[in-house]
Design a protein around this motif. Structure first.
Motif, PDB file in Angstrom:
ATOM      1  N   ALA A  10       0.835  -1.209   0.000  1.00 44.22           N
ATOM      2  CA  ALA A  10       0.000   0.000   0.000  1.00 44.22           C
ATOM      3  C   ALA A  10       0.863   1.248   0.000  1.00 44.22           C
ATOM      4  O   ALA A  10       0.484   2.279  -0.563  1.00 44.22           O
ATOM      5  N   ARG A  11       2.063   1.150   0.600  1.00 50.48           N
ATOM      6  CA  ARG A  11       2.927   2.316   0.739  1.00 50.48           C
ATOM      7  C   ARG A  11       4.386   1.897   0.545  1.00 50.48           C
ATOM      8  O   ARG A  11       4.838   0.910   1.117  1.00 50.48           O
ATOM      9  N   TYR A  12       5.106   2.669  -0.280  1.00 47.59           N
ATOM     10  CA  TYR A  12       6.513   2.387  -0.549  1.00 47.59           C
ATOM     11  C   TYR A  12       7.365   3.558  -0.075  1.00 47.59           C
ATOM     12  O   TYR A  12       7.097   4.718  -0.422  1.00 47.59           O
ATOM     13  N   PHE A  13       8.399   3.267   0.721  1.00 44.47           N
ATOM     14  CA  PHE A  13       9.397   4.262   1.087  1.00 44.47           C
ATOM     15  C   PHE A  13      10.542   4.154   0.083  1.00 44.47           C
ATOM     16  O   PHE A  13      11.268   3.161   0.057  1.00 44.47           O
ATOM     17  N   ALA A  14      10.708   5.158  -0.755  1.00 41.96           N
ATOM     18  CA  ALA A  14      11.696   5.116  -1.836  1.00 41.96           C
ATOM     19  C   ALA A  14      12.851   6.055  -1.524  1.00 41.96           C
ATOM     20  O   ALA A  14      12.697   7.274  -1.558  1.00 41.96           O
ATOM     21  N   GLY A  15      14.012   5.479  -1.241  1.00 50.06           N
ATOM     22  CA  GLY A  15      15.180   6.294  -0.947  1.00 50.06           C
ATOM     23  C   GLY A  15      15.537   6.261   0.526  1.00 50.06           C
ATOM     24  O   GLY A  15      14.680   6.008   1.389  1.00 50.06           O
ATOM     25  N   PRO A  16      16.792   6.532   0.845  1.00 53.41           N
ATOM     26  CA  PRO A  16      17.247   6.470   2.237  1.00 53.41           C
ATOM     27  C   PRO A  16      16.651   7.570   3.098  1.00 53.41           C
ATOM     28  O   PRO A  16      16.425   8.682   2.648  1.00 53.41           O
TER      29      PRO A  16
END
Length: 408
Positions: free
Chosen positions: A342-348
């Motif tokens: 449902a939710r993606y954390f993209a990047g540090p």
């Protein structure tokens, strides 16, 4: 000994277990370095040892947490389930002139998708690059998502080319950020501009293409921003529009579940995309702001305060990550995974930010945001002036007191 513990104790123990497990999952997903992860593990172990002193020895608890970590890492590093085939699937992407949209269109085309890419300018550099590097399957459409007539025309063109086939994916990428100052300094046109593109424009595109997406039981992938969930200083207009977008997308996820349409949201960290990485862009925004501010407001804040904010924005944008692959990879996973997130954390750093917001006291998370984004050295001119006046008054009073003591 087990009989000595009451039901409330075991309920408390279960709740604490869920809390610690969730916290450690967030830590592991936060792209932390090995040293930072170790410190977090040790801190969690000490905390739980204090709370569970009457239940589990610290060493046993550490072993259990270690086994949980190994299991989670094994699950996370295991090969992803077989992805769905890209061949024969059509995807509509907004905002492909540059940045995430342009990179995603090229990658999806190379994978075999039938791509419908919208651009603001068919004769621009981004459009020409897509025409030069992509296959004949890619269709370029000139669309300003704030213009309903252009969206409707794009829908007709897409439906005509798809025939009886539905649309597998909609990637809502087009966005706008024109904030370069405090909320009081931001022009109303900035607030309206951000809402028109980031919220109303995306809303219009999504509503128009939903029948095609429902027909194919497809996917909706929306590029949003952590600014929609966190009150970043000096990003009020942009953050408010993304907050509205986040709520709309999360609501849509529940409503479209019975139709078989999967909805995902991408939350990127700072990446170098489009105009914001260009110094001339910030100079233009800065000049426009100074021209439109009232003299009284400009005097209260000070031109040096406004200029510092502009320089900080430009510095932040210039230091952003030029590698867009984390966002593109997240979009591809959301389109092709049998069970997309449902939710993606993209990047540090994004996962860590949400971890701090979720598990830390408000005072800690608030200070973290202030120190992480806009590290301002100047305060508004009126506050500096007031501070100087108070300082002079205090010195004057001290001198008077000293003189009085000498006379006595």
């Amino acid at each position: 000994m087990m009989d000595d513990y009451t039901l409330p104790f075991w309920i408390y123990l279960c709740v604490l277990t869920v809390f610690v497990g969730g916290a450690m999952k967030m830590i592991l997903a936060s792209h932390l370095s090995t040293a930072s992860t170790l410190v977090a593990w040790l801190g969690a172990t000490v905390l739980v040892e204090r709370l569970w002193a009457f239940c589990l020895p610290a060493m046993l608890l550490l072993v259990l947490l270690g086994l949980t970590c190994c299991f989670y890492n094994a699950t996370r590093s295991a090969p992803l389930p077989t992805t769905l085939p890209a061949h024969g699937k059509a995807v509509f992407i907004t905002g492909c002139d540059s940045g995430f949209g342009n990179a995603t269109a090229k990658r999806l085309d190379a994978m075999g998708f039938e791509v419908f890419a919208t651009v603001l300018d068919l004769s621009g550099d981004g459009a020409r690059e897509l025409q030069r590097t992509c296959s004949p399957r890619l269709t370029l459409l000139q669309v300003d998502i704030t213009q309903p007539q252009q969206i409707q025309q794009a829908l007709l063109d897409t439906r005509t080319k798809l025939g009886l086939k539905g649309l597998w994916g909609l990637v809502n990428n087009a966005g706008r950020c024109v904030n370069i100052g405090d909320a009081e300094l931001s022009l109303m046109s900035n607030f309206r501009g951000c809402m028109e593109v980031n919220f109303f424009g995306t809303l219009s595109v999504t509503k128009c293409f939903l029948p095609l997406l429902r027909q194919a039981k497809g996917r909706i992938v929306t590029i949003s921003s952590p600014a929609g969930d966190h009150p970043f200083p000096c990003l009020a207009a942009y953050g408010a529009s993304k907050a509205a977008l986040n709520l709309f997308i999360n609501t849509l996820r529940h409503e479209l579940e019975p139709w078989g349409v999967q909805v995902s949201i991408i939350l990127p960290s700072a990446f170098k995309t489009g105009h914001p990485s260009n110094y001339a862009y910030w100079e233009q925004q800065h000049k426009q702001l100074l021209q439109n501010l009232s003299p009284a407001l400009l005097e209260d804040y000070g031109e040096d305060y406004v200029t510092e904010t502009k320089d900080l924005f430009h510095s932040h944008a210039s230091q952003a990550n030029p590698d867009l692959s984390p966002v593109v990879d997240a979009i591809i996973h959301a389109l092709l995974a049998p069970q997309p997130q449902a939710r993606y954390f993209a990047g540090p750093g994004v996962g860590l930010m949400y971890f701090i917001q979720t598990y830390c006291p408000f005072s800690v998370s608030n200070r973290f945001l202030q120190k992480m984004f806009m590290k301002k050295k100047l305060t508004p001119y009126a506050l500096r002036k007031q501070s100087g006046f108070n300082l002079n008054l205090s010195l004057h009073n001290n001198n008077n007191n000293n003189n009085g003591e000498k006379l006595m």
